[in-house]
Structure formats: C-alpha cells, structure tokens
Design a protein around this motif. Sequence first.
Motif, PDB file in Angstrom:
ATOM      1  N   ASN A  28     -66.996  -0.035   1.143  1.00 37.22           N
ATOM      2  CA  ASN A  28     -66.006   0.445   2.107  1.00 37.22           C
ATOM      3  C   ASN A  28     -65.064   1.500   1.510  1.00 37.22           C
ATOM      4  OD1 ASN A  28     -66.264  -1.211   4.741  1.00 37.22           O
ATOM      5  ND2 ASN A  28     -66.489  -2.740   3.120  1.00 37.22           N
TER       6      ASN A  28
ATOM      7  N   THR B 188     -57.312   0.598   6.496  1.00 34.03           N
ATOM      8  CA  THR B 188     -58.412  -0.288   6.860  1.00 34.03           C
ATOM      9  C   THR B 188     -59.718   0.486   6.951  1.00 34.03           C
ATOM     10  OG1 THR B 188     -56.945  -1.763   8.102  1.00 34.03           O
ATOM     11  CG2 THR B 188     -59.293  -1.891   8.593  1.00 34.03           C
TER      12      THR B 188
ATOM     13  N   ALA C  34     -63.536  -0.617   7.960  1.00 34.18           N
ATOM     14  CA  ALA C  34     -64.417  -1.679   8.469  1.00 34.18           C
ATOM     15  C   ALA C  34     -63.702  -3.027   8.420  1.00 34.18           C
ATOM     16  CB  ALA C  34     -65.732  -1.684   7.709  1.00 34.18           C
ATOM     17  N   THR C  35     -64.172  -3.967   7.596  1.00 35.93           N
ATOM     18  CA  THR C  35     -63.598  -5.315   7.577  1.00 35.93           C
ATOM     19  C   THR C  35     -62.666  -5.544   6.384  1.00 35.93           C
ATOM     20  OG1 THR C  35     -65.501  -6.186   6.352  1.00 35.93           O
ATOM     21  CG2 THR C  35     -65.599  -6.281   8.779  1.00 35.93           C
TER      22      THR C  35
ATOM     23  N   PHE D 137     -61.674  -9.438   6.135  1.00 34.78           N
ATOM     24  CA  PHE D 137     -61.977 -10.064   7.413  1.00 34.78           C
ATOM     25  C   PHE D 137     -63.457 -10.451   7.471  1.00 34.78           C
ATOM     26  CE2 PHE D 137     -58.495  -7.010   8.022  1.00 34.78           C
ATOM     27  CZ  PHE D 137     -57.507  -7.883   8.447  1.00 34.78           C
ATOM     28  N   ASN D 138     -63.763 -11.494   8.241  1.00 27.48           N
ATOM     29  CA  ASN D 138     -65.141 -11.994   8.346  1.00 27.48           C
ATOM     30  C   ASN D 138     -65.737 -12.230   6.951  1.00 27.48           C
ATOM     31  OD1 ASN D 138     -64.941 -11.618  11.172  1.00 27.48           O
ATOM     32  ND2 ASN D 138     -65.653  -9.509  10.985  1.00 27.48           N
TER      33      ASN D 138
ATOM     34  N   THR E 212     -60.516 -14.988   7.296  1.00 28.44           N
ATOM     35  CA  THR E 212     -59.898 -13.908   6.519  1.00 28.44           C
ATOM     36  C   THR E 212     -59.458 -14.421   5.156  1.00 28.44           C
ATOM     37  OG1 THR E 212     -59.065 -12.859   8.534  1.00 28.44           O
ATOM     38  CG2 THR E 212     -58.037 -12.205   6.451  1.00 28.44           C
TER      39      THR E 212
END
Length: 213
Positions: A83, A30, A32-33, A51-52, A14
């Motif tokens: 996103n 939020t 997705a990531t 994230f990721n 992250t």
Amino acid sequence: MLITSYNPTELGDTLIAVLRPDTASQKVETHATVTRISDEKTDQTLGYNFFNVSETLGQLDVNGQVHLTADQVDQLNNLLKTNDFDPELEQDTDPKFVVGYVASAEAHPKSDHLQVTKTEVGADKPLQIVSGSPNMQADILVVVAKVGAMMPDGLIIWPGELRGVESDGMIVSGRELQLPNAPQHPGALILPADYQPVGAAFDFKRAQTLFTD
C-alpha cells in the motif's frame, strides 16, 4: 516501539498499531485498508490502523493488546509495502511488566505526596520513576510498567514528568493490574522479597493468587 491492540466489539476488524506518543498536530493518510497517522511537523509515524486485518493475519482471538509474532510483523510490513507505505514495523519482545527493586525513594522537591525513586529493573540502568503511592519506600520489590507497556485499561506508558521531574515508567498497584481481589485503594503492589528475580518478566498467571478474599 510497537504496541498493538485489537478490540472487535468496539472497532470491528481493525488492528491498532502505536509506534510513538500522540503529538499536537497530526496528518492522516489512507491507502486501501491501511491508515498512517504521522506527526505533521516531523513526518514521523505515530501509528497505523489496519482495517480488515483478519484478511492478512487470520482470525485474532484477542480482545485487548496483541503480542505479534515475527511472522505477523512481516505480514503487516508486506501489507504496508503493498500500500505504498514504508515497512517500518519492528517486533518488540522486551517484557514491559517486570519485577523492580526500589533502591531509593526521596521526597519530590515540589510535592508533599510524590516520591522520586531509583528503581532497578535488571541489567538496564536504574529507572527514575516518580510515584504517588502512599506505601512507597526503599528496599521493596514492586511491579514496574516500563515505557511501552499497555495497562489493562488501555493506557500506554510513555516517558513523562510529574511536577518538573522526569519519570520513565510506572510502579503499579494490584488494582491497576486488575488482579483478582486486589485492594481497591491507592498503593503499590509490594511483592514478597523472594517472589521473582529483579528484572524478570512479571508472572501474571502466578499473580492471580496473590490476593485472597
């Protein structure tokens, strides 16, 4: 302002991106990531959690602050667009740890141990920095953590005030910079008079030998 950090041991894959100081009331969204943290009252973005992130930037061989390249910032902005977030990240290349010259140091009007300094940091106008260092005085070279600096312990320097006096930055010690063999007691790091030009980015590599056993 863009301050990014990556701590895989504690937070996994992250990337934390900070744009503004925390506020009392916050909103979290939020997609997705990507998580956006914003000021609930103004809707200004305070920061993002990616994230990721290695799926976007590749493996980051860092544990701490990340200094993103322009291409990496573009990749993160594309991820934000994908996103449904605004691509608002801007690369910040201004050095945050610089050599400063304390032009003046005067007693704080509401404290018997703080001093209010005017500290030159190059072409910018002098910074007003309140310091509690017992060795603070005028006519010395120091290391200044400017607004937006992330200290080695993770503390981010924001504009603030100490006992009612504004302070824009921090004059730091060798201990706070985690330099090898630095004295483990309060006191600003005073540099030799010809160490580096005022306003130059502080040379952390050279500083590894500033203190000896």
